[in-house]
Scaffold this motif. Structure first.
Motif, PDB file in Angstrom:
ATOM      1  N   GLY A   1      28.920  52.356 -27.779  1.00  0.00           N
ATOM      2  CA  GLY A   1      30.314  52.774 -27.718  1.00  0.00           C
ATOM      3  C   GLY A   1      30.597  53.826 -26.670  1.00  0.00           C
ATOM      4  N   ARG A   2      31.856  54.265 -26.659  1.00  0.00           N
ATOM      5  CA  ARG A   2      32.333  55.274 -25.714  1.00  0.00           C
ATOM      6  C   ARG A   2      32.649  56.563 -26.466  1.00  0.00           C
ATOM      7  NH1 ARG A   2      37.272  54.048 -23.285  1.00  0.00           N
ATOM      8  NH2 ARG A   2      36.716  55.545 -21.681  1.00  0.00           N
ATOM      9  N   PHE A   3      32.431  57.698 -25.784  1.00  0.00           N
ATOM     10  CA  PHE A   3      32.621  59.008 -26.384  1.00  0.00           C
ATOM     11  C   PHE A   3      33.463  59.902 -25.480  1.00  0.00           C
ATOM     12  CE2 PHE A   3      28.849  57.288 -28.229  1.00  0.00           C
ATOM     13  CZ  PHE A   3      28.843  57.734 -29.540  1.00  0.00           C
ATOM     14  N   GLY A   4      34.243  60.773 -26.101  1.00  0.00           N
ATOM     15  CA  GLY A   4      35.002  61.797 -25.393  1.00  0.00           C
ATOM     16  C   GLY A   4      35.091  63.016 -26.293  1.00  0.00           C
ATOM     17  N   TRP A   5      35.428  64.181 -25.707  1.00  0.00           N
ATOM     18  CA  TRP A   5      35.400  65.431 -26.460  1.00  0.00           C
ATOM     19  C   TRP A   5      36.614  66.284 -26.152  1.00  0.00           C
ATOM     20  CZ3 TRP A   5      31.683  63.122 -23.644  1.00  0.00           C
ATOM     21  CH2 TRP A   5      30.553  62.662 -24.336  1.00  0.00           C
ATOM     22  N   PHE A   6      36.985  67.124 -27.123  1.00  0.00           N
ATOM     23  CA  PHE A   6      38.063  68.091 -26.923  1.00  0.00           C
ATOM     24  C   PHE A   6      37.831  69.305 -27.816  1.00  0.00           C
ATOM     25  CE2 PHE A   6      39.666  65.458 -30.402  1.00  0.00           C
ATOM     26  CZ  PHE A   6      40.236  66.376 -31.275  1.00  0.00           C
ATOM     27  N   ILE A   7      38.572  70.376 -27.508  1.00  0.00           N
ATOM     28  CA  ILE A   7      38.568  71.585 -28.332  1.00  0.00           C
ATOM     29  C   ILE A   7      39.895  71.616 -29.079  1.00  0.00           C
ATOM     30  CG2 ILE A   7      38.463  74.116 -28.346  1.00  0.00           C
ATOM     31  CD1 ILE A   7      35.838  72.819 -27.478  1.00  0.00           C
ATOM     32  N   ASP A   8      39.846  71.706 -30.414  1.00  0.00           N
ATOM     33  CA  ASP A   8      41.075  71.702 -31.216  1.00  0.00           C
ATOM     34  C   ASP A   8      41.719  73.098 -31.241  1.00  0.00           C
ATOM     35  OD1 ASP A   8      39.935  73.276 -33.292  1.00  0.00           O
ATOM     36  OD2 ASP A   8      39.743  71.598 -34.676  1.00  0.00           O
ATOM     37  N   PRO A   9      42.886  73.238 -31.864  1.00  0.00           N
ATOM     38  CA  PRO A   9      43.572  74.537 -31.873  1.00  0.00           C
ATOM     39  C   PRO A   9      42.779  75.684 -32.507  1.00  0.00           C
ATOM     40  CG  PRO A   9      45.112  72.819 -32.469  1.00  0.00           C
ATOM     41  CD  PRO A   9      43.743  72.181 -32.428  1.00  0.00           C
ATOM     42  N   ASP A  10      41.782  75.380 -33.346  1.00  0.00           N
ATOM     43  CA  ASP A  10      40.962  76.427 -33.960  1.00  0.00           C
ATOM     44  C   ASP A  10      39.693  76.720 -33.155  1.00  0.00           C
ATOM     45  OD1 ASP A  10      42.683  76.836 -36.077  1.00  0.00           O
ATOM     46  OD2 ASP A  10      41.221  76.326 -37.628  1.00  0.00           O
ATOM     47  N   GLY A  11      39.493  76.056 -32.019  1.00  0.00           N
ATOM     48  CA  GLY A  11      38.307  76.290 -31.199  1.00  0.00           C
ATOM     49  C   GLY A  11      37.115  75.427 -31.550  1.00  0.00           C
ATOM     50  N   ASN A  12      37.304  74.397 -32.391  1.00  0.00           N
ATOM     51  CA  ASN A  12      36.222  73.491 -32.759  1.00  0.00           C
ATOM     52  C   ASN A  12      36.075  72.402 -31.700  1.00  0.00           C
ATOM     53  OD1 ASN A  12      35.887  74.615 -35.487  1.00  0.00           O
ATOM     54  ND2 ASN A  12      37.887  73.697 -35.852  1.00  0.00           N
ATOM     55  N   LYS A  13      34.847  72.114 -31.296  1.00  0.00           N
ATOM     56  CA  LYS A  13      34.616  70.970 -30.424  1.00  0.00           C
ATOM     57  C   LYS A  13      34.608  69.721 -31.302  1.00  0.00           C
ATOM     58  CE  LYS A  13      31.700  69.001 -26.836  1.00  0.00           C
ATOM     59  NZ  LYS A  13      30.402  69.096 -26.135  1.00  0.00           N
ATOM     60  N   VAL A  14      35.346  68.711 -30.880  1.00  0.00           N
ATOM     61  CA  VAL A  14      35.462  67.467 -31.635  1.00  0.00           C
ATOM     62  C   VAL A  14      35.052  66.322 -30.730  1.00  0.00           C
ATOM     63  CG1 VAL A  14      37.058  65.944 -32.863  1.00  0.00           C
ATOM     64  CG2 VAL A  14      37.326  68.429 -33.035  1.00  0.00           C
ATOM     65  N   GLU A  15      34.256  65.417 -31.274  1.00  0.00           N
ATOM     66  CA  GLU A  15      33.802  64.241 -30.539  1.00  0.00           C
ATOM     67  C   GLU A  15      34.565  63.032 -31.054  1.00  0.00           C
ATOM     68  OE1 GLU A  15      29.494  63.158 -29.189  1.00  0.00           O
ATOM     69  OE2 GLU A  15      29.685  62.669 -31.325  1.00  0.00           O
ATOM     70  N   LEU A  16      35.044  62.205 -30.138  1.00  0.00           N
ATOM     71  CA  LEU A  16      35.695  60.949 -30.496  1.00  0.00           C
ATOM     72  C   LEU A  16      34.769  59.808 -30.080  1.00  0.00           C
ATOM     73  CD1 LEU A  16      39.339  61.681 -29.265  1.00  0.00           C
ATOM     74  CD2 LEU A  16      38.374  62.015 -31.551  1.00  0.00           C
ATOM     75  N   TRP A  17      34.629  58.829 -30.971  1.00  0.00           N
ATOM     76  CA  TRP A  17      33.743  57.695 -30.716  1.00  0.00           C
ATOM     77  C   TRP A  17      34.514  56.407 -30.918  1.00  0.00           C
ATOM     78  CZ3 TRP A  17      29.990  55.712 -34.959  1.00  0.00           C
ATOM     79  CH2 TRP A  17      29.273  54.603 -34.518  1.00  0.00           C
ATOM     80  N   GLN A  18      34.526  55.574 -29.895  1.00  0.00           N
ATOM     81  CA  GLN A  18      35.075  54.221 -30.015  1.00  0.00           C
ATOM     82  C   GLN A  18      33.873  53.275 -29.986  1.00  0.00           C
ATOM     83  OE1 GLN A  18      37.941  53.027 -27.044  1.00  0.00           O
ATOM     84  NE2 GLN A  18      38.040  50.947 -27.839  1.00  0.00           N
ATOM     85  N   PRO A  19      33.468  52.757 -31.172  1.00  0.00           N
ATOM     86  CA  PRO A  19      32.304  51.879 -31.218  1.00  0.00           C
ATOM     87  C   PRO A  19      32.509  50.627 -30.365  1.00  0.00           C
ATOM     88  CG  PRO A  19      32.955  52.545 -33.438  1.00  0.00           C
ATOM     89  CD  PRO A  19      34.043  52.960 -32.505  1.00  0.00           C
ATOM     90  N   THR A  20      31.403  50.094 -29.874  1.00  0.00           N
ATOM     91  CA  THR A  20      31.428  48.830 -29.160  1.00  0.00           C
ATOM     92  C   THR A  20      31.912  47.750 -30.127  1.00  0.00           C
ATOM     93  OG1 THR A  20      29.585  49.570 -27.821  1.00  0.00           O
ATOM     94  CG2 THR A  20      30.022  47.206 -27.845  1.00  0.00           C
TER      95      THR A  20
END
Length: 125
Positions: free
Chosen positions: A103-122
């Motif tokens: 799959g594909r992955f991307g990341w962001f920092i949320d309003p509380d400062g947490n790093k969040v990973e997004l995964w779109q499975p193949t």
């Protein structure tokens, strides 16, 4: 022997839990049955999705630039669309999306400062 059969939740502190939950509901479409939580029934999981339990070494930089000792991973149906939505909602994107066989992955920092990973499975074949 009793066995763990799945992950029952991800629990963490927030300075404003209701506001953070509303942010996630607005920009990632988390189920809105409550102001305090979202529940994902097993049937909502895509065919190649899975919930992982994975301790990382204490020296990892994988969660950077967040200072937290954890990272949440959400399975999404459209990685590019989800990254666009969170950026438009004020999140800071981290790095470039990456693709792997699973799959594909991307990341962001949320309003509380947490790093969040997004995964779109193949997609299932």
């Amino acid at each position: 022997m009793a066995k763990a059969v799945g992950i029952g939740g991800i629990f963490f502190k927030s300075k404003d839990p209701v506001a953070l939950m509303a942010w996630y509901q607005a920009c990632l479409g988390l189920p809105g049955e409550a102001k305090e939580y979202a529940s994902f029934p097993p049937a909502a999981m895509p065919p190649n999705g899975a919930t992982l339990f994975s301790p990382f070494k204490s020296t990892t930089s994988y969660f950077a630039p967040s200072k937290r000792d954890f990272m949440i991973n959400f399975i999404v149906d459209d990685l590019d669309g989800a990254l666009k939505q969170v950026a438009e909602a004020g999140a800071t994107l981290v790095g470039d999306p990456q693709s792997f066989d699973y799959g594909r992955f991307g990341w962001f920092i949320d309003p509380d400062g947490n790093k969040v990973e997004l995964w779109q499975p193949t997609a299932a074949v």
